[in-house]
Design an enzyme around this catalytic site. Structure first.
Site, PDB file in Angstrom:
ATOM      1  CG  ASP A  84      -1.984   0.967   1.048  1.00  0.00           C
ATOM      2  OD1 ASP A  84      -1.409   2.285   0.722  1.00  0.00           O
ATOM      3  OD2 ASP A  84      -3.196   0.939   1.472  1.00  0.00           O
ATOM      4  CG  HIS A  85       1.425   4.134  -3.270  1.00  0.00           C
ATOM      5  ND1 HIS A  85       0.542   3.350  -3.786  1.00  0.00           N
ATOM      6  CD2 HIS A  85       1.257   5.360  -3.447  1.00  0.00           C
ATOM      7  CE1 HIS A  85      -0.403   4.471  -4.364  1.00  0.00           C
ATOM      8  NE2 HIS A  85       0.248   5.629  -4.087  1.00  0.00           N
TER       9      HIS A  85
ATOM     10  CG  HIS B  83      -4.581   4.491  -0.714  1.00  0.00           C
ATOM     11  ND1 HIS B  83      -3.541   3.362  -0.559  1.00  0.00           N
ATOM     12  CD2 HIS B  83      -4.866   4.705  -1.629  1.00  0.00           C
ATOM     13  CE1 HIS B  83      -3.006   3.200  -1.736  1.00  0.00           C
ATOM     14  NE2 HIS B  83      -3.966   3.743  -2.609  1.00  0.00           N
TER      15      HIS B  83
HETATM   16  P1  NAD Z   1       0.507  -2.262 -17.094  1.00  0.00           P
HETATM   17  O1  NAD Z   1      -0.583  -2.648 -17.836  1.00  0.00           O
HETATM   18  O2  NAD Z   1       1.295  -0.849 -17.407  1.00  0.00           O
HETATM   19  O3  NAD Z   1       1.719  -3.591 -16.939  1.00  0.00           O
HETATM   20  C1  NAD Z   1       1.354  -4.944 -17.164  1.00  0.00           C
HETATM   21  C2  NAD Z   1       2.334  -5.563 -17.142  1.00  0.00           C
HETATM   22  O4  NAD Z   1       2.012  -7.017 -17.232  1.00  0.00           O
HETATM   23  C3  NAD Z   1       3.056  -5.574 -18.619  1.00  0.00           C
HETATM   24  O5  NAD Z   1       4.487  -5.757 -18.425  1.00  0.00           O
HETATM   25  C4  NAD Z   1       2.681  -6.629 -19.498  1.00  0.00           C
HETATM   26  O6  NAD Z   1       3.397  -6.866 -20.633  1.00  0.00           O
HETATM   27  C5  NAD Z   1       2.460  -7.869 -18.363  1.00  0.00           C
HETATM   28  N1  NAD Z   1       1.496  -8.618 -18.826  1.00  0.00           N
HETATM   29  C6  NAD Z   1       0.225  -8.634 -19.007  1.00  0.00           C
HETATM   30  N2  NAD Z   1      -0.211  -9.903 -19.253  1.00  0.00           N
HETATM   31  C7  NAD Z   1       0.663 -10.808 -19.227  1.00  0.00           C
HETATM   32  C8  NAD Z   1       0.769 -12.139 -19.537  1.00  0.00           C
HETATM   33  N3  NAD Z   1      -0.572 -13.012 -19.880  1.00  0.00           N
HETATM   34  N4  NAD Z   1       1.958 -12.778 -19.377  1.00  0.00           N
HETATM   35  C9  NAD Z   1       2.993 -12.099 -19.116  1.00  0.00           C
HETATM   36  N5  NAD Z   1       3.041 -10.805 -18.957  1.00  0.00           N
HETATM   37  C10 NAD Z   1       1.749 -10.021 -19.034  1.00  0.00           C
HETATM   38  O7  NAD Z   1       0.142  -2.364 -15.515  1.00  0.00           O
HETATM   39  P2  NAD Z   1       0.911  -1.235 -14.207  1.00  0.00           P
HETATM   40  O8  NAD Z   1       0.113   0.019 -14.398  1.00  0.00           O
HETATM   41  O9  NAD Z   1       2.294  -1.275 -14.311  1.00  0.00           O
HETATM   42  O10 NAD Z   1       0.334  -2.101 -12.952  1.00  0.00           O
HETATM   43  C11 NAD Z   1       0.767  -3.061 -12.425  1.00  0.00           C
HETATM   44  C12 NAD Z   1       0.353  -3.431 -11.150  1.00  0.00           C
HETATM   45  O11 NAD Z   1       0.593  -2.587 -10.194  1.00  0.00           O
HETATM   46  C13 NAD Z   1      -1.125  -3.779 -11.240  1.00  0.00           C
HETATM   47  O12 NAD Z   1      -1.563  -4.479 -10.115  1.00  0.00           O
HETATM   48  C14 NAD Z   1      -1.582  -2.131 -10.740  1.00  0.00           C
HETATM   49  O13 NAD Z   1      -2.982  -2.041 -10.190  1.00  0.00           O
HETATM   50  C15 NAD Z   1      -0.593  -1.992  -9.885  1.00  0.00           C
HETATM   51  N6  NAD Z   1      -0.389  -0.266  -9.484  1.00  0.00           N
HETATM   52  C16 NAD Z   1       0.063   0.564 -10.649  1.00  0.00           C
HETATM   53  C17 NAD Z   1       0.306   1.604 -10.362  1.00  0.00           C
HETATM   54  C18 NAD Z   1       0.592   2.476 -11.468  1.00  0.00           C
HETATM   55  O14 NAD Z   1       1.083   3.665 -10.986  1.00  0.00           O
HETATM   56  N7  NAD Z   1       0.867   2.205 -12.536  1.00  0.00           N
HETATM   57  C19 NAD Z   1       0.260   2.251  -9.190  1.00  0.00           C
HETATM   58  C20 NAD Z   1      -0.335   1.556  -8.019  1.00  0.00           C
HETATM   59  C21 NAD Z   1      -0.501   0.136  -8.291  1.00  0.00           C
END
Ligand code: NAD
Length: 490
Positions: free
Chosen positions: A177-178, A240
Site C-alpha cells: 500500500d504505497h 489507503h
Molecule cells: P501495465 O498494464 O502497465 O503493465 C502490465 C504488465 O504485465 C506489462 O509488463 C505486460 O506485458 C504484463 N503482462 C500482461 N499480461 C501478461 C501475460 N499474460 N504474461 C506475461 N506478462 C503479462 O500495468 P501497471 O500500471 O504497471 O500495473 C501493474 C500493477 O501495479 C497492477 O496491479 C496495478 O494495479 C498496480 N499499480 C500500478 C500503479 C501505477 O502507477 N501504474 C500504481 C499502483 C498500483
C-alpha cells in the site's frame, strides 16, 4: 548500509509501474550502496525484448537520476529480460534456468524477491507456478511483493490469499500500500509517540473529531476501464484511508517492531464498526463528478470519459463517518473523504480538539472559540501545523487564531526517498511494518463490503458534484448534522 545480496524477478517488467516507480527506486538504492555488486534483476513480460533493449529502457527510466553514464551502464548491466507468458508453465522453467545462472554469476545466495507488478488476475497463477516449477529457492529468503488491488471484495481477497498462502507464509508476503511508504504517513507514529503533549490528549476526552481527506484534482484520465469497475470506495477507502485510520486509532505498540505495530493496527481495524444498511445510509455518501471547471478550464463529466459506461453509477467521491468502538475512541467520529476532480490535490489529516469549557473572551460564554486543530499534511505539502488562539495585538482584549506551521523545505522534499524506494528497502530487510497484513485486508473488506452492498442495491441515490468543487452538498451535510464542518475547505 550493508550491501544486500538478492535476485529480483519483476513480473510485468515492461509495464507502467515498473518503468515509472520500480526501476528508478532500484537505482536510488544502488546509488546508496544497498544493492551494489551481488544483485541481478530479471524483468519478464509478454513482449519479446533482448537484454540490450531492456537495458536501454532501464537507462531511459533513470535518466533524471544518474550520476554518470558509466554508472548507469554498470547498473543496467545487472538487468536481464526473459519473455514470458504467465499462463505457460514451460516459461517458468526457462525463468528458473536463468535465475540459477544469475545467482552463480553474481554470487547471490538464494535470496529471491518476486515482485508481481501486473494485473491482480494473475497473482494466484504466478505464485502457484513459482512453487510448482521450483522457483522458490531452498536457501536464502523468498519474498513476494504484490501490488494492489488485493481482491475486489472480502470473498475474492480471501480466495487470492489462500492461493498465495499455499506457497508463501504470511511473513514472506509483502502487500503493497504505497501510502505506507509516504514520509508523512510514517510520521504519524512519531508525532503521536514522541510527544507527550500530543499522545496524552489522543483520546475522546480531548478530541472532538478527526478528518481525513485524500483529494485528487485529476479525473479518471486513461484509467476509466479499471476505475469504472472499482470506484472510489474500493480504490481508496479500502486500502489507503483505512490504513491511515488504523495508524491514527491504534494503541501504542510495546515496541516499534513490525509484529507489534501490525498487531495494534489489526486490533484497531477490528474495532471499526461494520455498519448495518440503515447506518450505511446515515453515515456514508457517494457522488460522481459532473461537468465543471477548474482554473477556467472546462471539464467534462465522468460518464463521458474514455472507457466509462455512459449510464455508469460508479462513485468518484466518497465521504463517510467511521466509528471505532474502543474505550479510546467512543464518541469520536473519524470523517473521511476522497474524490477525483476536486478543487485541489492534497492529502491531509485534521485532528480537531474539543473547546475550552467556557469562552472568557465573549459576552456569551457558550460561544465557541475556533478549535485547536493539529494538521498533518501528507502530500503534496509535507508538514504539520497547529491552529491556536492568541491575543490580538491592541488595547482591546480580542482573540486571534493562527497556525504554527512547519513545512518540509523544497530541499528536504527533493532528497526524501520515494515511497517505493523505502518499501523495497524494507522488504529487503524483512521488515513488514509498512505492508498490510492479511488480517488488516480482511477487516477492511468487511467494512467496505457492507457499504458496497447497500449502494449496489440502490440505483437511485447517486448525487453529482461539479468538477472542480470539493464534492456534493451531502458531504457537508454529513458533518453539519453532528455540528461540525470540513476544516480543510480550499
Ligand atoms: P501495465 O498494464 O502497465 O503493465 C502490465 C504488465 O504485465 C506489462 O509488463 C505486460 O506485458 C504484463 N503482462 C500482461 N499480461 C501478461 C501475460 N499474460 N504474461 C506475461 N506478462 C503479462 O500495468 P501497471 O500500471 O504497471 O500495473 C501493474 C500493477 O501495479 C497492477 O496491479 C496495478 O494495479 C498496480 N499499480 C500500478 C500503479 C501505477 O502507477 N501504474 C500504481 C499502483 C498500483
Amino acid at each position: 548500509t550493508t550491501e544486500q545480496n538478492v535476485l529480483f524477478t519483476i513480473f510485468g517488467g515492461t509495464g507502467d509501474l515498473a518503468k515509472r516507480k520500480l526501476y528508478p527506486s532500484l537505482y536510488r538504492l544502488y546509488k546508496k550502496g544497498i544493492i551494489k555488486e551481488q544483485f541481478a534483476v530479471i524483468g519478464t513480460a509478454r513482449r519479446e525484448w533482448t537484454d540490450d533493449h531492456y537495458r536501454e529502457i532501464i537507462i531511459e527510466t533513470i535518466k533524471d537520476l544518474i550520476v554518470s553514464e558509466e554508472d548507469a551502464i554498470e547498473f543496467a548491466s545487472h538487468f536481464y529480460y526473459q519473455s514470458h507468458n504467465v499462463n505457460d508453465s514451460e516459461h517458468y522453467v526457462s525463468l528458473k534456468v536463468l535465475a540459477e545462472k544469475l545467482e552463480a554469476r553474481y554470487h547471490i545466495k538464494g535470496n529471491r524477491l518476486h515482485y508481481l507488478a501486473m494485473s491482480p488476475d494473475f497473482f494466484g497463477t504466478i505464485t502457484q507456478q513459482l512453487n510448482e516449477q521450483g522457483l522458490v529457492s531452498d536457501t536464502g529468503f523468498n519474498r513476494l511483493i504484490i501490488e494492489k488491488p488485493f481482491g475486489h471484495d472480502y470473498e475474492t481477497a480471501n480466495i487470492l490469499n489462500e492461493q498465495i498462502r499455499e506457497v508463501f507464509d504470511e511473513n514472506q508476503i509483502f502487500r503493497i500500500d504505497h501510502y505506507l511508504g509516504k514520509e508523512m504517513v510514517q510520521n504519524i507514529s512519531t508525532v503521536r509517540f514522541a510527544n507527550n503533549m500530543i499522545e496524552s490528549m489522543w483520546n475522546n476526552r480531548y478530541i472532538d473529531n478527526i478528518q481525513i481527506t485524500l483529494s485528487e484534482a485529476l479525473g479518471v484520465e486513461e484509467r476509466g476501464g479499471y476505475y469504472d469497475k472499482s470506484g472510489a470506495l474500493r480504490d481508496m477507502v479500502q486500502n489507503h484511508i483505512l490504513q491511515v485510520v488504523s495508524l491514527l486509532a491504534m494503541e501504542p505498540p510495546a515496541k516499534l517492531s513490525d509484529i507489534d505495530i501490525r498487531n495494534e493496527k489489526i486490533k484497531a481495524l477490528r474495532a471499526v464498526r461494520v455498519f448495518t444498511p440503515e447506518e450505511v445510509k446515515e453515515n456514508f455518501v457517494r457522488a460522481q463528478y459532473d461537468v465543471g471547471s477548474n482554473d477556467d478550464i472546462l471539464l467534462n463529466k465522468y460518464q463521458n470519459e474514455l472507457n466509462v459506461a455512459e449510464d455508469s453509477l460508479t462513485e468518484t467521491f466518497v465521504a463517510g463517518k467511521i466509528l471505532i468502538d474502543t474505550f479510546r475512541w467512543k464518541g469520536v467520529p473519524f470523517y473521511i473523504r476522497t474524490g477525483k476532480r476536486l478543487s485541489e490535490k492534497g492529502t491531509q489529516i485534521n485532528i480537531v480538539f474539543k473547546n475550552v469549557p467556557l469562552n472568557l473572551f465573549s459576552e456569551d460564554a457558550e460561544e465557541k472559540l475556533p478549535s485547536n486543530v493539529l494538521t498533518i499534511f501528507i502530500q503534496p505539502t509535507e508538514g504539520i501545523s497547529l491552529q491556536i488562539n492568541t491575543k490580538k495585538t491592541g488595547i482591546d482584549l480580542e482573540t486571534e487564531t493562527f497556525d504554527l506551521m512547519h513545512q518540509h523545505s523544497a530541499e528536504t522534499l527533493a532528497n526524501s526517498p520515494e515511497a517505493y524506494e523505502k518499501l523495497i528497502f524494507d522488504c529487503l530487510n524483512g521488515d513488514a511494518t509498512n505492508f498490510t497484513h492479511w488480517d488488516e485486508v480482511a477487516s477492511s473488506w468487511r467494512f467496505v463490503d457492507a457499504i458496497r452492498k447497500v449502494w449496489d442495491q440502490d440505483k437511485t441515490n447517486l448525487p453529482s458534484y461539479p468538477s472542480g468543487s470539493m464534492g456534493p452538498a451531502e458531504s457537508d451535510a454529513l458533518l453539519a448534522k453532528d455540528g461540525f464542518y470540513w476544516y480543510w475547505n480550499p
